[in-house]
Design a protein around this motif. Structure first.
Motif, PDB file in Angstrom:
ATOM      1  N   PRO A 266      41.908  48.670  53.640  1.00 34.09           N
ATOM      2  CA  PRO A 266      40.578  47.733  54.344  1.00 34.09           C
ATOM      3  C   PRO A 266      41.252  46.252  54.492  1.00 34.09           C
ATOM      4  O   PRO A 266      40.210  45.550  55.052  1.00 34.09           O
ATOM      5  CB  PRO A 266      39.603  47.829  53.625  1.00 34.09           C
ATOM      6  N   GLU A 267      42.470  45.603  54.187  1.00 30.07           N
ATOM      7  CA  GLU A 267      42.728  44.392  54.295  1.00 30.07           C
ATOM      8  C   GLU A 267      42.631  44.022  55.686  1.00 30.07           C
ATOM      9  O   GLU A 267      42.416  42.567  56.232  1.00 30.07           O
ATOM     10  CB  GLU A 267      44.053  44.131  53.893  1.00 30.07           C
TER      11      GLU A 267
ATOM     12  N   ILE B 248      40.033  43.899  57.844  1.00 31.05           N
ATOM     13  CA  ILE B 248      38.896  43.087  57.656  1.00 31.05           C
ATOM     14  C   ILE B 248      38.948  41.709  57.455  1.00 31.05           C
ATOM     15  O   ILE B 248      38.783  40.839  58.137  1.00 31.05           O
ATOM     16  CB  ILE B 248      37.961  43.660  56.571  1.00 31.05           C
ATOM     17  N   LEU B 249      39.882  41.328  56.341  1.00 34.72           N
ATOM     18  CA  LEU B 249      40.358  40.029  56.278  1.00 34.72           C
ATOM     19  C   LEU B 249      41.204  39.461  57.444  1.00 34.72           C
ATOM     20  O   LEU B 249      40.990  38.291  57.744  1.00 34.72           O
ATOM     21  CB  LEU B 249      41.246  39.739  55.038  1.00 34.72           C
TER      22      LEU B 249
ATOM     23  N   PHE C  26      44.498  51.078  47.903  1.00 33.82           N
ATOM     24  CA  PHE C  26      43.669  50.623  49.073  1.00 33.82           C
ATOM     25  C   PHE C  26      42.857  49.400  48.617  1.00 33.82           C
ATOM     26  O   PHE C  26      42.174  48.429  49.070  1.00 33.82           O
ATOM     27  CB  PHE C  26      42.966  51.443  49.859  1.00 33.82           C
ATOM     28  N   LEU C  27      42.520  49.720  47.195  1.00 32.66           N
ATOM     29  CA  LEU C  27      41.623  48.662  46.299  1.00 32.66           C
ATOM     30  C   LEU C  27      42.313  47.200  46.372  1.00 32.66           C
ATOM     31  O   LEU C  27      41.475  46.473  46.180  1.00 32.66           O
ATOM     32  CB  LEU C  27      40.853  49.216  45.239  1.00 32.66           C
ATOM     33  N   ALA C  28      43.624  47.290  46.018  1.00 31.45           N
ATOM     34  CA  ALA C  28      44.174  46.056  45.531  1.00 31.45           C
ATOM     35  C   ALA C  28      44.488  45.376  47.024  1.00 31.45           C
ATOM     36  O   ALA C  28      44.790  45.891  48.009  1.00 31.45           O
ATOM     37  CB  ALA C  28      45.481  46.554  44.956  1.00 31.45           C
ATOM     38  N   LEU C  29      44.302  43.981  46.945  1.00 32.68           N
ATOM     39  CA  LEU C  29      44.555  43.254  48.183  1.00 32.68           C
ATOM     40  C   LEU C  29      46.021  43.262  48.383  1.00 32.68           C
ATOM     41  O   LEU C  29      46.835  42.868  47.429  1.00 32.68           O
ATOM     42  CB  LEU C  29      44.027  41.815  47.565  1.00 32.68           C
ATOM     43  N   GLY C  30      46.540  43.572  49.602  1.00 28.28           N
ATOM     44  CA  GLY C  30      47.974  43.548  49.822  1.00 28.28           C
ATOM     45  C   GLY C  30      48.581  44.640  49.523  1.00 28.28           C
ATOM     46  O   GLY C  30      47.893  45.571  49.237  1.00 28.28           O
ATOM     47  N   GLY C  31      49.960  44.302  49.848  1.00 27.90           N
ATOM     48  CA  GLY C  31      50.751  45.611  49.412  1.00 27.90           C
ATOM     49  C   GLY C  31      50.875  46.506  50.780  1.00 27.90           C
ATOM     50  O   GLY C  31      50.047  46.696  51.600  1.00 27.90           O
TER      51      GLY C  31
ATOM     52  N   TYR D  11      50.348  45.447  54.360  1.00 30.95           N
ATOM     53  CA  TYR D  11      50.086  43.924  54.207  1.00 30.95           C
ATOM     54  C   TYR D  11      50.877  43.098  53.797  1.00 30.95           C
ATOM     55  O   TYR D  11      50.420  43.006  52.457  1.00 30.95           O
ATOM     56  CB  TYR D  11      48.611  44.211  53.905  1.00 30.95           C
TER      57      TYR D  11
ATOM     58  N   MET E 181      49.926  39.354  57.679  1.00 34.07           N
ATOM     59  CA  MET E 181      48.405  39.208  57.991  1.00 34.07           C
ATOM     60  C   MET E 181      48.503  37.892  58.626  1.00 34.07           C
ATOM     61  O   MET E 181      47.353  37.766  59.541  1.00 34.07           O
ATOM     62  CB  MET E 181      47.744  38.979  56.562  1.00 34.07           C
TER      63      MET E 181
END
Lengths: 500, 77
Positions: free
Chosen positions: A76-77, A79-80, A229-234, A237, A242
């Motif tokens: 879901p990153e 979204i950012l 998916f829960l961790a930011l980035g990777g 991404y 980004m």
């Protein structure tokens, strides 16, 4: 295979389109015959309508299907990225470019970006260049909407209705609509569609969550199935990716004909101010639920067939057929509003910046209006034909167009703020960066002496960013090296008389 | 505050708004709260903050940034 729900689904999609058409025709009755009314609704658009017409224009297949697909595939990153790009960067550019253009346009009566620049720099060539570049990148973006509509219908009906029917249907609808309604009609339906989309996407979230057992259940299945998916980035991404996406899309959006032309239409300054402040909130309200749906679909183990979009598949699984059809209708409406806005603005670029100055300067208004409408039909049919070949995913086709427009943004900003900008500086900045960008889009990557050229990145940063840097360098550099001709009128862009 | 100082302040505010729209300091963090990642909550809150900042800017510094008098652009249609 045809399901018993097919008539319901088609009835809902069809019904929605008919309502949108009715609104357009109502607006048509109120539309005047002159260009300023047809393209700019006599510069009389209020806050809600301006906000939603810009918003709905952004609500394209790229955001509504491409975005959730990306969140489904990579997390879901997105979204950012969209929040940064759309909610913050675009808002700031809305002020820097949009307000400035509004001030200038109000005094000088401009309708298009090319007209504004051509007049300021006393150059028909520059005017044509800006219009030509804009129309060129409009092509993939209109095509994107037709691809999105075709895929949406396939996804909704499980393939009972083929791809080309959806794409052809929306093409036909768009042509009828733009030809009939003008900006007032487009703006009105955009408002209805924007509100509808915002409402429906939240209902979809509620519905999916309650049939899947609540947010906690969905969240833990995301943690189990796709913990990454829960961790930011990777994965996809990286910070570079980004940032590059957010920057190129935000700058690119300001140069889209349909968005840029919106900068001329506000009724008064309050409208611009309110839209500016509400923008980040509106972006969050739409993108967070839309992209979370994509992420949750991955967590819930929804399988999306090749070439389909995740949203219709997820909704078919967790909500009744009529509701899934309603969401698809809303998404198609969003694509329509994107396309009709684009084509309307594109047609004004065609007639005012290319046809009238170069082909027939003494054309009557009536003739110009016909050329515009024929242009829309030809353009839409052209993009339809190419869309049948499906030349890439929604995200890649969209990206290419955004990047192409982003190359225009910095020269325009320089011109708006720096009185020493010259005609040759503008032409060099625009033509040079477009050439650079086109070579990277169309040529395969080559390795020359251990260095890869024409690849997608240099030193891990997207080539579109280098193109933007080049456009800035050329515009400023060439302007410094050349002197302005007598017919370049820097004073045209002077705004404000306030003493310091 | 003098005019110059407030102008620089706004440039700073915009720069901070842009920089931390993505919570880089939570990179690779997977903590969740109420079923959603903490970094997503940060982003949602940040966008709300951005809206407030933009509203304040629109009220206070909007016209000065373009060097125009509010009366000058107050005209209608």
């Amino acid at each position: 295979m045809a399901s018993p729900q097919l008539p319901v689904q088609l009835g809902i999609v069809g019904g929605y389109l008919v309502v949108a058409l009715a609104v357009g025709l109502l607006a048509y009755r109120l539309t005047g015959r002159d260009a300023e009314d047809y393209y700019l609704a006599s510069r009389s658009i209020g806050t809600v309508v301006l906000l939603f017409t810009t918003f709905a224009t952004l609500l394209s297949a790229f955001t509504f299907f491409g975005g959730p697909n990306l969140a489904y595939g990579a997390g879901p990153e997105w979204i950012l990225v969209m929040g940064l790009m759309d909610g913050i960067l675009f808002a700031i550019l809305w002020y820097l470019i949009g307000y400035r253009q509004w001030l200038i346009g109000k005094i000088q009566g401009y309708v298009t970006l090319g007209e504004m620049l051509g007049d300021r720099f006393g150059s028909r060539r520059l005017r044509a260049l800006v219009a030509g570049v804009s129309l060129f990148w409009l092509f993939p973006y209109v095509m994107l909407q037709q691809m999105g509509a075709g895929e949406a219908i396939v996804g909704l009906t499980n393939g009972a209705i083929p791809y080309w029917v959806g794409a052809a249907g929306i093409t036909l609808f768009i042509i009828v609509y733009v030809v009939a309604a003008g900006l007032r009609g487009v703006a009105w339906t955009d408002t209805i569609q924007g509100l509808f989309m915002l409402g429906i996407v939240w209902i979809a979230v509620g519905w999916v969550l309650s049939s899947a057992g609540g947010l906690d259940v969905v969240s833990s299945s995301v943690a189990e199935t796709t913990p990454e998916f829960l961790a930011l980035g990777g994965g996809l991404y990286s910070p570079q990716w980004m940032i590059a996406q957010a920057v190129t899309i935000a700058f690119g959006v300001t140069m889209f004909p349909q968005i840029n032309q919106r900068f001329f239409v506000a009724k008064d300054v309050r409208v611009l101010k309110r839209s500016f402040a509400l923008w980040p909130v509106l972006v969050v309200l739409l993108f967070v639920p839309a992209f979370l749906l994509g992420t949750w679909a991955a967590g819930l183990g929804i399988a999306v067939p090749e070439g389909s979009n995740v949203i219709p598949v997820l909704l078919n699984e967790y909500t009744p057929a009529w509701f899934a059809a309603l969401v698809v209708a809303g998404a198609m409406a969003a694509m329509m509003s994107s396309s009709d806005s684009m084509l309307l603005s594109g047609s004004s670029y065609l007639t005012r910046d290319l046809y009238r100055p170069f082909v027939n300067p003494s054309a009557s208004d009536e003739r110009e209006a016909w050329i515009a409408r024929i242009g829309v039909a030809v353009f839409a049919i052209g993009t339809f034909v190419v869309s049948l070949f499906r030349p890439g995913t929604l995200i890649t086709v969209g990206d290419t167009a955004f990047g192409g427009y982003a190359q225009l943004a910095l020269p325009v900003i320089v011109a708006l703020y720096w009185p020493k900008t010259t005609r040759q500086g503008m032409i060099a900045g625009i033509a040079g960066s477009q050439l650079f960008y086109l070579l990277h889009v169309f040529l395969p990557a080559l390795t020359v002496g251990g260095v890869t050229v024409f690849g997608s990145t240099y030193f891990t940063w997207d080539f579109a960013l280098y193109g933007m840097a080049l456009s800035l360098l050329l515009t400023v550099g060439v302007s410094l090296l050349t002197t302005a001709d007598a017919d370049e009128r820097a004073e045209t862009f002077t705004v404000g008389t306030r003493a310091d | 505050m003098t005019r110059k100082k407030t102008d620089y302040l706004w440039i700073g505010v915009f720069a901070v708004l842009v920089t931390f729209a993505v919570p880089w300091f939570l990179w690779r963090d997977a903590t969740t709260w109420q079923g959603l990642p903490v970094w997503l909550w940060w982003h949602i809150g940040w966008m709300g903050l951005a809206s407030v900042a933009f509203a304040l800017f629109a009220r206070g510094a909007w016209d000065r940034g373009m060097n125009v008098d509010p009366e000058e652009v107050g005209f209608d249609g």
